[in-house]
Every structure is written in C-alpha cells, then in structure tokens.
Design a protein around this motif. Sequence first.
Motif, PDB file in Angstrom:
ATOM      1  N   PRO A 193       0.810  -1.221   0.000  1.00 42.66           N
ATOM      2  CA  PRO A 193       0.000   0.000   0.000  1.00 42.66           C
ATOM      3  C   PRO A 193       0.842   1.268   0.000  1.00 42.66           C
ATOM      4  N   GLY A 194       0.507   2.176  -0.904  1.00 44.57           N
ATOM      5  CA  GLY A 194       1.192   3.455  -0.974  1.00 44.57           C
ATOM      6  C   GLY A 194       2.442   3.465  -1.826  1.00 44.57           C
ATOM      7  N   ASN A 195       2.838   2.319  -2.365  1.00 45.87           N
ATOM      8  CA  ASN A 195       4.036   2.248  -3.200  1.00 45.87           C
ATOM      9  C   ASN A 195       3.698   2.762  -4.594  1.00 45.87           C
ATOM     10  N   ALA A 196       4.223   3.934  -4.930  1.00 46.98           N
ATOM     11  CA  ALA A 196       3.894   4.560  -6.209  1.00 46.98           C
ATOM     12  C   ALA A 196       4.643   3.915  -7.375  1.00 46.98           C
ATOM     13  N   THR A 197       5.700   3.169  -7.080  1.00 48.30           N
ATOM     14  CA  THR A 197       6.505   2.556  -8.131  1.00 48.30           C
ATOM     15  C   THR A 197       5.943   1.210  -8.575  1.00 48.30           C
ATOM     16  N   LEU A 293       6.559  -4.160  14.491  1.00 45.24           N
ATOM     17  CA  LEU A 293       6.094  -4.513  13.152  1.00 45.24           C
ATOM     18  C   LEU A 293       4.635  -4.171  12.975  1.00 45.24           C
ATOM     19  N   GLY A 294       4.289  -3.752  11.749  1.00 46.25           N
ATOM     20  CA  GLY A 294       2.906  -3.466  11.426  1.00 46.25           C
ATOM     21  C   GLY A 294       2.561  -3.965  10.044  1.00 46.25           C
ATOM     22  N   GLY A 295       1.297  -3.809   9.678  1.00 46.01           N
ATOM     23  CA  GLY A 295       0.831  -4.252   8.378  1.00 46.01           C
ATOM     24  C   GLY A 295       0.196  -5.615   8.452  1.00 46.01           C
ATOM     25  N   HIS A 296      -0.322  -6.048   7.321  1.00 44.81           N
ATOM     26  CA  HIS A 296      -1.091  -7.283   7.276  1.00 44.81           C
ATOM     27  C   HIS A 296      -0.229  -8.515   7.042  1.00 44.81           C
ATOM     28  N   CYS A 297       1.072  -8.366   6.857  1.00 41.77           N
ATOM     29  CA  CYS A 297       1.917  -9.502   6.475  1.00 41.77           C
ATOM     30  C   CYS A 297       2.971  -9.848   7.516  1.00 41.77           C
ATOM     31  N   ILE A 298       3.935  -8.955   7.713  1.00 41.16           N
ATOM     32  CA  ILE A 298       5.138  -9.316   8.458  1.00 41.16           C
ATOM     33  C   ILE A 298       4.853  -9.695   9.916  1.00 41.16           C
ATOM     34  N   PRO A 299       3.931  -9.030  10.633  1.00 39.37           N
ATOM     35  CA  PRO A 299       3.695  -9.444  12.014  1.00 39.37           C
ATOM     36  C   PRO A 299       2.951 -10.768  12.129  1.00 39.37           C
ATOM     37  N   ILE A 300       2.368 -11.245  11.027  1.00 38.61           N
ATOM     38  CA  ILE A 300       1.468 -12.391  11.082  1.00 38.61           C
ATOM     39  C   ILE A 300       2.034 -13.615  10.368  1.00 38.61           C
ATOM     40  N   ALA A 359      -0.741   5.126  11.373  1.00 39.94           N
ATOM     41  CA  ALA A 359      -0.630   4.115  10.329  1.00 39.94           C
ATOM     42  C   ALA A 359       0.635   3.284  10.530  1.00 39.94           C
ATOM     43  N   TYR A 360       0.628   2.066   9.992  1.00 41.40           N
ATOM     44  CA  TYR A 360       1.779   1.190  10.219  1.00 41.40           C
ATOM     45  C   TYR A 360       2.974   1.544   9.350  1.00 41.40           C
ATOM     46  N   VAL A 364       0.163   6.414   4.252  1.00 38.93           N
ATOM     47  CA  VAL A 364      -1.042   5.646   3.960  1.00 38.93           C
ATOM     48  C   VAL A 364      -1.980   5.752   5.163  1.00 38.93           C
ATOM     49  N   ASP A 365      -3.229   5.321   4.953  1.00 37.34           N
ATOM     50  CA  ASP A 365      -4.201   5.326   6.046  1.00 37.34           C
ATOM     51  C   ASP A 365      -4.435   3.914   6.574  1.00 37.34           C
ATOM     52  N   ASP A 366      -3.462   3.056   6.435  1.00 39.91           N
ATOM     53  CA  ASP A 366      -3.566   1.641   6.789  1.00 39.91           C
ATOM     54  C   ASP A 366      -3.072   1.436   8.218  1.00 39.91           C
ATOM     55  N   LEU A 367      -3.975   1.074   9.121  1.00 40.76           N
ATOM     56  CA  LEU A 367      -3.577   0.887  10.517  1.00 40.76           C
ATOM     57  C   LEU A 367      -3.566  -0.584  10.936  1.00 40.76           C
ATOM     58  N   ARG A 368      -3.638  -1.509   9.971  1.00 39.28           N
ATOM     59  CA  ARG A 368      -3.654  -2.926  10.309  1.00 39.28           C
ATOM     60  C   ARG A 368      -2.384  -3.334  11.040  1.00 39.28           C
TER      61      ARG A 368
END
Length: 466
Positions: A193-197, A293-300, A359-360, A364-368
């Motif tokens: 999320p938020g990666n413009a490239t 760690l944050g986000g939907h991947c690395i902490p889980i 946000a993590y 971005v507005d991602d707080l997962r």
Amino acid sequence: MKILPRFQNISNDTKVSGKEGAAGIKDKLIHRIQNRSARVGIIGLGYVGLPLLWTFHEAGFPVVGFDVDPDKIEKLASGRPYIKHLGFTMMEKLAASGRCRATQDFSGLAQADAVIMCVPTPLNTYREPDMQYVEQTAHTVAEHLRKGQLIILESTSYPGTTDELIVPILEEVSGLKTGEDFFVAYSPEREDPGNATFNTSKIPKVVGANEPEALAAARALYDTIVVETVPVSNNRTAEAVKLTENIFRSVNIALVNELKVVFQEMGIDVHEVLDAADTKPFGFMKFTPGPGLGGHCIPIDPFYLTWKAREYDQHTRFIELAGEINTSMPRYVIDRTIMALNAHEKALNDSRILIVGLAYKPDVDDLRESPTFKLMDLLKGYGANVSYYDHYIPEIWETREHGQWAGLQTVSWNRDTISSFDAVIIATNHSDINYQELADWNDIIIDTRNAMKQVKARGKNQIWKA
C-alpha cells in the motif's frame, strides 16, 4: 456503478457440458480470458481486493466485487474512496463503468468465470492461524460453484491451506470435482500500500496449481494484468513463497532492531551505521529499525509457518526468535520514553503523551497491526493520557484487537496543541509532517523512525532515539 441485489442468468456461452473433459473446460475458459469476456469476481474489497478489481477492470474484463461490508459497496457505487492512497480517479471510473458491479449478494458468484478470494487471515489470541474468514468464504463459493469455474485464493496462509481446507469444502458442498469440473489455484498477493513505483500490474505474480489445466488457466488469467507470471509446481509451493518473502523481512528487521538496542548502549547511531553499510554494492541489503512490526503480512505470516511446522515435528527457532525481538520493540520505546521524561524531571504516570503517526507505514491510512496501538496500550497501562496525530486517519475505527481506541480523533497540528503535551513519540514518519515545527513546539521527542535526522534540536535532551 450499480448495486445489484441479484445478477442476471448465466449466459449460454458460460455453461459447460458435463461430458466435457478438463482440457476442454480449460481451453474454453482461456478463450474467454483472452477475448476479455470472462467475468472476474473478487471477494473482499480491501487493500488487496480493491486494487485487484481495478487492475482487471483496466485490462478490459467485466468485474464483480463482493463484500459483506455495506459501506464499501455504497462507496464503490458512489465513487467515494475508502482507501485514501488509491485516490478519487480510480473510484470515479469504477462507479461510472458499465463493466463493474459491487454487491453483498453472493449468489452472483455463479455468474463469474474466475473467483478470487482476498479475505483476512489474522492470528487468534494464541498467535495461531485464524481461518474463519477463509473457511466461511470457501463455503459461500461452494454454494454457488458451477462447472468450468476457476477458484483462486490470494490470502496469505500456511502451506496446505488450499489443498487441505479450500478444496475439500468446495468438493463436498458442491458435489463437483476439482481438476475435472472446476479448477483451483493459489496466487499470493504482493500488495504494498502506498508504493507509487510498484502497483498490482507491475509486480510479478507467483501462481501455483496442482493440475496442469488449472495452472494454465490461472496463468492465462494473470498474464492479462501483470508484468510477469511466475509458475510453481503446486499450491503448497506458492503458499510457501509468500511466507518466505515475509519471513525474510521479519528476520532482517529483527536483526536491525536488535542492533539498534545494542548500538544505543554503545553510543552509536544505528541509522548512520546502516546508511554507511548500504553504500556497499554487494552482499548487503538495508533494513530499517522501528517501534515494532505493522501491516497485514510481516507481524502475522511467520507464525503461520511456525504453527504448521509443528505438525511435522519441526521447530522454527530462528523465526520465533525474530518474532520475539520484533514484538518486544514497543516496550523498548516505552523505556526510552520513561528515560526522556526522567531527564526532564517528569513521570510517565499522569503525563500527556502524543503519538505522531498511527498508520503502520508512512503516507497511507492503513492501521492494520500497527505497532502504534501497542504503544498506546502500554502507555495507558502506565497511567499516561494518550492522544495521537495522523492526518491520514482523522478518527480510529473499530478494529479486531484495539476496540478501546475506536472513536478517538486526531489532534490538530498547531503550536498550542503540540506544546501542551509532556512528550511526543514519533511512531510513523509521514513525509509531509513538518518535523522542524515539532522540534520548535515540544521539549521531549522520542524518535523511533529517524524522522528528526535533519532537524536542529534546541537541547541535548530534546530528541531521543528509540
């Protein structure tokens, strides 16, 4: 975009004869994919499903989005964004398109030629896989499954999820046979999320399936939307690829987090060390420490493998140690905060603490799974009064694990407000925050992201690295 309570009947060209073999079914499906007449259904319209829906739409496919959240459906229909970094233009185009539909009525799954599941795979309170969303979605798909369909799971999970959980449900409920009547594949999402490239279309897609016909159909589908498809031999291998990618990141982040603590005691700036090491053109890859760690991947994701490994009497000590280090970082930040307050003859109890960045990750507005929530919980446990500033998240919405903070709103960014706090913790380094203003307005700043590296401090005890 119209919100349709029901879908029209399946057109004759999507029906498949019961006498038709797997090869014939595959050929017919690939033909529909190649001429863009195949209908693509996306289940779950969040940070993975919505960009995927958009990418298939832009490639010329008729797309249908399914979600249990009526707010997402309504906003899709009206062209209003609910994931800020994706912007207005995309949502407006989807809403105005005659090839895009959004609905809570899952009976429309029968009309899709390809169904892609993009649902959450969190951990439960015991840090074990919580498969309720995948299992429920599989049952829903099975209830509307028909011959000739391609079913793909994109949710990150342990090796064996597709074969041991998804396929048995699909076959038992529908009475159909995978590899003969319908196809199943696994293709892990790689959204950032938020990666413009690198957006969805520019990221190579790993695709796995157990039968050659299923793999050919899945590759044909993704070939139409991504820069490259990377086939692997089966579903379990594809599932393992995604876990490996994120375990690699988790382990290396744990390493630099541990180095941060060690170098701090030695009076060495870990960020200066990492920047200098990063000049080596080979043999080094830079990772950046943080408050956790944050986000939907690395902490889980690492815990999905450690859980599955126990079934084979294997113990992933290295992965589990990395998890322990990363999950301990919020407490290290609190310890540094206590030291900073003590240096100014203040106590953490009853102090007013401002968290900058909810946000993590930046911008971005991602707080997962954001580590900021852990910081807030710990601070509250020490008796501090906690507020936050994050212009990407004006108000905290209900989350699975941090409901106590729901409804809390961001403070305003001005001198009077910021200077009223006893200390400020920078948890997320949004790029458009004026950090020099922060230094001008508050006397105690705990910087977990090296955001203040270019800022002139007013005193030696003003900015603390954590």
